[in-house]
Design a protein around this motif. Structure first.
Motif, PDB file in Angstrom:
ATOM      1  N   GLN A 151       0.847  -1.187   0.000  1.00  0.00           N
ATOM      2  CA  GLN A 151       0.000   0.000   0.000  1.00  0.00           C
ATOM      3  C   GLN A 151       0.884   1.239   0.000  1.00  0.00           C
ATOM      4  OE1 GLN A 151      -2.631  -0.402   3.348  1.00  0.00           O
ATOM      5  NE2 GLN A 151      -3.452  -2.308   2.574  1.00  0.00           N
ATOM      6  N   GLN A 157     -13.512   2.893   0.436  1.00  0.00           N
ATOM      7  CA  GLN A 157     -13.663   1.535   0.944  1.00  0.00           C
ATOM      8  C   GLN A 157     -14.853   1.456   1.881  1.00  0.00           C
ATOM      9  OE1 GLN A 157      -9.958   0.679   3.007  1.00  0.00           O
ATOM     10  NE2 GLN A 157      -9.389  -0.722   1.371  1.00  0.00           N
ATOM     11  N   PHE A 172      -3.174 -11.055   4.497  1.00  0.00           N
ATOM     12  CA  PHE A 172      -3.173  -9.699   5.038  1.00  0.00           C
ATOM     13  C   PHE A 172      -2.507  -9.785   6.404  1.00  0.00           C
ATOM     14  CE2 PHE A 172      -7.018  -9.975   2.402  1.00  0.00           C
ATOM     15  CZ  PHE A 172      -6.777  -8.956   1.495  1.00  0.00           C
ATOM     16  N   GLY A 207     -11.451  -8.433   0.249  1.00  0.00           N
ATOM     17  CA  GLY A 207     -10.514  -9.191   1.077  1.00  0.00           C
ATOM     18  C   GLY A 207     -11.139  -9.400   2.447  1.00  0.00           C
ATOM     19  N   PHE A 232     -13.553  -7.660   7.000  1.00  0.00           N
ATOM     20  CA  PHE A 232     -13.552  -7.691   5.532  1.00  0.00           C
ATOM     21  C   PHE A 232     -13.431  -6.266   5.032  1.00  0.00           C
ATOM     22  CE2 PHE A 232     -17.940  -7.544   7.013  1.00  0.00           C
ATOM     23  CZ  PHE A 232     -18.450  -6.459   6.329  1.00  0.00           C
TER      24      PHE A 232
HETATM   25  N1  PHE Z   1      -7.588  -3.473   4.544  1.00  0.00           N
HETATM   26  C1  PHE Z   1      -7.564  -4.336   3.398  1.00  0.00           C
HETATM   27  C2  PHE Z   1      -7.207  -3.477   2.178  1.00  0.00           C
HETATM   28  O1  PHE Z   1      -7.243  -2.299   2.244  1.00  0.00           O
HETATM   29  C3  PHE Z   1      -8.866  -5.028   3.168  1.00  0.00           C
HETATM   30  C4  PHE Z   1      -9.167  -6.005   4.256  1.00  0.00           C
HETATM   31  C5  PHE Z   1      -9.914  -5.603   5.350  1.00  0.00           C
HETATM   32  C6  PHE Z   1      -8.724  -7.302   4.176  1.00  0.00           C
HETATM   33  C7  PHE Z   1     -10.200  -6.516   6.324  1.00  0.00           C
HETATM   34  C8  PHE Z   1      -9.008  -8.208   5.178  1.00  0.00           C
HETATM   35  C9  PHE Z   1      -9.763  -7.797   6.242  1.00  0.00           C
HETATM   36  O2  PHE Z   1      -6.871  -4.001   1.140  1.00  0.00           O
END
Ligand code: PHE
Length: 339
Positions: free
Chosen positions: A150, A206, A246, A280, A304
């Motif tokens: 990221q 998001q 993750f 995700g 998620f």
């Molecule tokens: N935070 C992750 C992203 O930005 C998404 C995610 C959230 C994945 C929670 C797993 C659990 O890509």
């Protein structure tokens, strides 16, 4: 005589009328043969010779002024009269153009509504964050390559002030401030240092979810996501989970839905696989719970996260991500019927 002229000049300047009869009365009072101005002209012969030049000039000025003023009043009155005649009170008013909701807002609201029906409430947090809330609390080790996943916009490095790269930072804030059971949804804008193209932007939106309680299992996660997919994309929608990684979830997965364009048969949109990735997810890593002061021997949870642009694209087939931030009315108006 000079005094009288000055007095009349002031009177004329201050004149006002409310109807055409009054204008005519004024004309008679000042400008007719027996009017005030003519009377003064008659008296002119009595003015002393050495004053004649000055008084004559003043008198002419007065006459012109009176003439102008009365013409002016006439004109103004005719104009306003004109408008009154054209005003049609029986006409229906011009329709007021209503604005349209932004497609990302429409879809975000829909996601929020779907999860609200199973008990999720909204949590919000700042877009300008620090390393702890965005990375460290979420189990990103200092030199872990996951931080590179990221690309981050730093505002300052020391102290570390940065733009959040995901709304998981809000989950950290909720976990440190609230006691389980926790069931929150975190919608918001996030920033990543990406080259802008039709499929990537330096900011996007998001919605992330977090559920923490006693005995929360992966089966609960899967059921919640299946429910979401069916509500969002239709009853016939199927899901599949693929193992992923993750730092803050273990195990982690990515979720695909059966392609909503071809129904899973395979098309260019799903690159002939029949599946498209939408989010995700995973079980919250016990380290994360402990970092936020939650006893991981008592509580477990799932999380998620999905991109609103991605879901919007699946629903509306917007080919170019940049359309979402260009404020082109021709684009935005197309979503008039969508909510
Ligand atoms: N935070 C992750 C992203 O930005 C998404 C995610 C959230 C994945 C929670 C797993 C659990 O890509």
């Amino acid at each position: 005589m000079k005094e009288r002229i000055k007095q009349l000049l002031a009177d004329i300047n201050a004149l006002n009328v409310s109807n055409s009869e009054e204008i005519e009365a004024l004309r008679i009072k000042y400008l007719s043969k027996k009017g005030e101005v003519s009377n003064l002209f008659n008296d002119f012969r009595n003015v002393a010779a050495e004053e004649k030049k000055e008084v004559g000039k003043l008198l002419n000025e007065l006459k012109n002024k009176a003439q102008d003023k009365i013409n002016q009043l006439k004109e103004a009155f005719e104009k306003s009269n004109d408008r009154a005649e054209k005003l049609d009170l029986t006409r229906t008013p011009d329709p007021v153009e209503l604005g349209t909701r932004h497609p990302l807002s429409i879809v975000k609201n829909e996601i929020v509504d779907i999860f609200a029906r199973i008990g999720f409430v909204i949590a919000e947090g700042p877009e300008i964050e620090d390393d702890w809330h965005v990375f460290s609390s979420l189990n990103f080790p200092p030199e872990h390559p996951a931080r590179d996943m990221q690309d981050t916009f730093f505002i300052t490095k020391d102290p570390d002030v940065l733009l959040r790269t995901h709304t998981s930072s809000v989950q950290t804030r909720v976990m440190t401030n609230q006691k389980p059971p926790i069931r929150v949804l975190c919608p918001g804008r996030v920033y990543r240092n990406e080259a802008i193209s039709y499929r990537a932007h330096c900011f996007f939106h998001q919605v992330e979810g977090l559920y923490i309680d006693k005995n929360v299992s992966f089966a609960d996660l899967k059921q919640a996501l299946l429910y979401f997919a069916k509500e969002m994309f239709g009853e016939e929608t199927q899901i599949r989970l693929r193992p992923s990684f993750f730092p803050f979830t273990e195990p982690s997965a990515e979720m695909d839905i059966s392609c909503n364009l071809c129904g899973g048969k395979g098309c260019p949109f799903c690159k002939n696989t029949g599946w498209v990735e939408i989010l995700g997810c995973g079980m919250v890593d016990p380290n994360v719970l402990e970092n936020c002061g939650i006893d991981s021997s008592v509580y477990s949870g799932y999380a998620f996260g999905m991109g609103v642009e991605r879901i919007t694209n699946l629903k509306f087939q917007v080919k170019d991500l940049r359309m979402f931030s260009e404020n082109d009315m021709r684009f935005l108006e197309q979503f008039r019927a969508a909510y």
